[in-house]
Design an enzyme around this catalytic site. Structure first.
Site, mmCIF file in Angstrom:
data_model
loop_
_atom_site.group_PDB
_atom_site.id
_atom_site.type_symbol
_atom_site.label_atom_id
_atom_site.label_comp_id
_atom_site.label_asym_id
_atom_site.label_seq_id
_atom_site.Cartn_x
_atom_site.Cartn_y
_atom_site.Cartn_z
ATOM 1 N N GLU A 48 32.655 -18.112 -32.922
ATOM 2 C CA GLU A 48 33.257 -16.864 -33.411
ATOM 3 C C GLU A 48 32.258 -16.036 -34.213
ATOM 4 O OE1 GLU A 48 36.772 -19.416 -32.674
ATOM 5 O OE2 GLU A 48 35.491 -19.645 -34.445
ATOM 6 N N THR A 49 32.523 -14.734 -34.257
ATOM 7 C CA THR A 49 31.782 -13.777 -35.079
ATOM 8 C C THR A 49 32.801 -12.887 -35.761
ATOM 9 O OG1 THR A 49 29.863 -13.767 -33.598
ATOM 10 C CG2 THR A 49 30.132 -11.856 -35.035
#
Length: 295
Positions: A48-49
């Site tokens: 994830e970002t």
């Protein structure tokens, strides 16, 4: 006209570099389009970002958008922990409140005597929701293990969530835990034959280990073959185990990522409330890189 955005990367749910789950945080994503956020998340290639924006309600800390490699997520655990570390200077009484698709997410910081943040604890934004069960044979095939590797003494493979993507939770033997490897063809067959999954399927395998739990998470259809630490699976697991036990509250230390060479430790709690079972997950975090990208 080109625009430059700063980012920070961290290892989350660990106190040492090169452990835990990797995360990229863009502390000021104002002016970035949805397509740019998705492209950057794919380019970073972490599970994830996060992208930080001003909150809709000024009483809150920030609006936080979470993307994995192929789509936006309503809630996730390690992105909230890592983003809280990056935004720790915005905390009020060591509490941050992030506006996310799943709802308002509260994160509480713990500091050492010198004032440095040592851990962050995330409260899942929704109460536990228990979905349907999946046949052992299908769950086992997806995990690449024999059906006898699935332990059904307490429950069948069960879908559970509390604000994040639903996870298929099931107990396995120690041998199955070590041998598990996702079979993407089996995943595709499972979602094709189970419309209730909505085309999504993530497996969260667990087994007791000492006084805690050992887990692995597979979500290959979303681009994450295996995840080193999954807070948004740990909280529904904690809630589900409390549901099964009949107790009023409970706590579990979860170890994940060992098979990947990125050991992670997640501290979970669950408690019964008038709104249902609510859970938390917390842990440490280490900063890794800082940089910028020009779009």
């Amino acid at each position: 006209m080109s625009r430059t955005f700063r980012y920070v990367t961290l290892d989350v749910f660990t106190h040492r570099r090169f452990g835990g789950n990797q995360l990229a945080v863009f502390p000021d994503a104002r002016g970035m389009t949805d397509a740019e956020m998705q492209s950057l998340a794919a380019e970073m290639n972490y599970s994830e970002t996060t992208f930080v924006l001003p909150p809709a309600d000024p009483a809150h800390t920030a609006r936080v958008r979470i993307f994995h490699r192929t789509a936006e997520m309503p809630f996730a655990g390690h992105p909230n922990v890592g983003t809280a570390f990056v935004l720790a200077d915005r905390a009020v009484d060591d509490v941050l409140r992030f506006e996310e698709i799943a709802g308002l997410v509260e994160i509480r910081l713990t500091r050492d005597a010198a004032g440095a943040v040592t851990s962050a604890t995330v409260a899942a934004p929704q109460s536990l929701k228990i979905g349907g069960e999946m046949p052992v044979e299908i769950a086992a095939a997806c995990a690449g293990i024999p059906p006898e590797g699935v332990v059904t003494t307490r429950h069948a493979p069960t879908i559970a969530s509390d604000g994040g993507n639903p996870r298929l939770v099931f107990e396995v033997t120690p041998e199955a835990m070590a041998a598990a490897s996702p079979d993407i063809a089996a995943f595709r067959r499972a979602v094709e034959t189970t419309p209730a999954l909505g085309g999504k399927l993530s497996l969260y395998l667990y087994r007791p280990e000492g006084t805690g739990l050992r887990t692995r998470m597979f979500s290959p259809l979303a681009g994450t073959w295996e995840d080193a630490a999954t807070g948004s699976a740990a909280t529904p697991l904690a809630g589900f185990l409390l549901h099964l036990s009949g107790a009023e509250n409970g706590a579990w230390e979860i170890t994940q990522g060992v098979e990947m060479g990125r050991p992670s430790v997640l501290h979970t709690t669950a408690r019964r409330t008038p709104e249902g079972i609510r859970a938390t997950v917390g842990g440490g975090c280490v900063r890794m890189f800082e940089g910028s990208v020009t779009l």
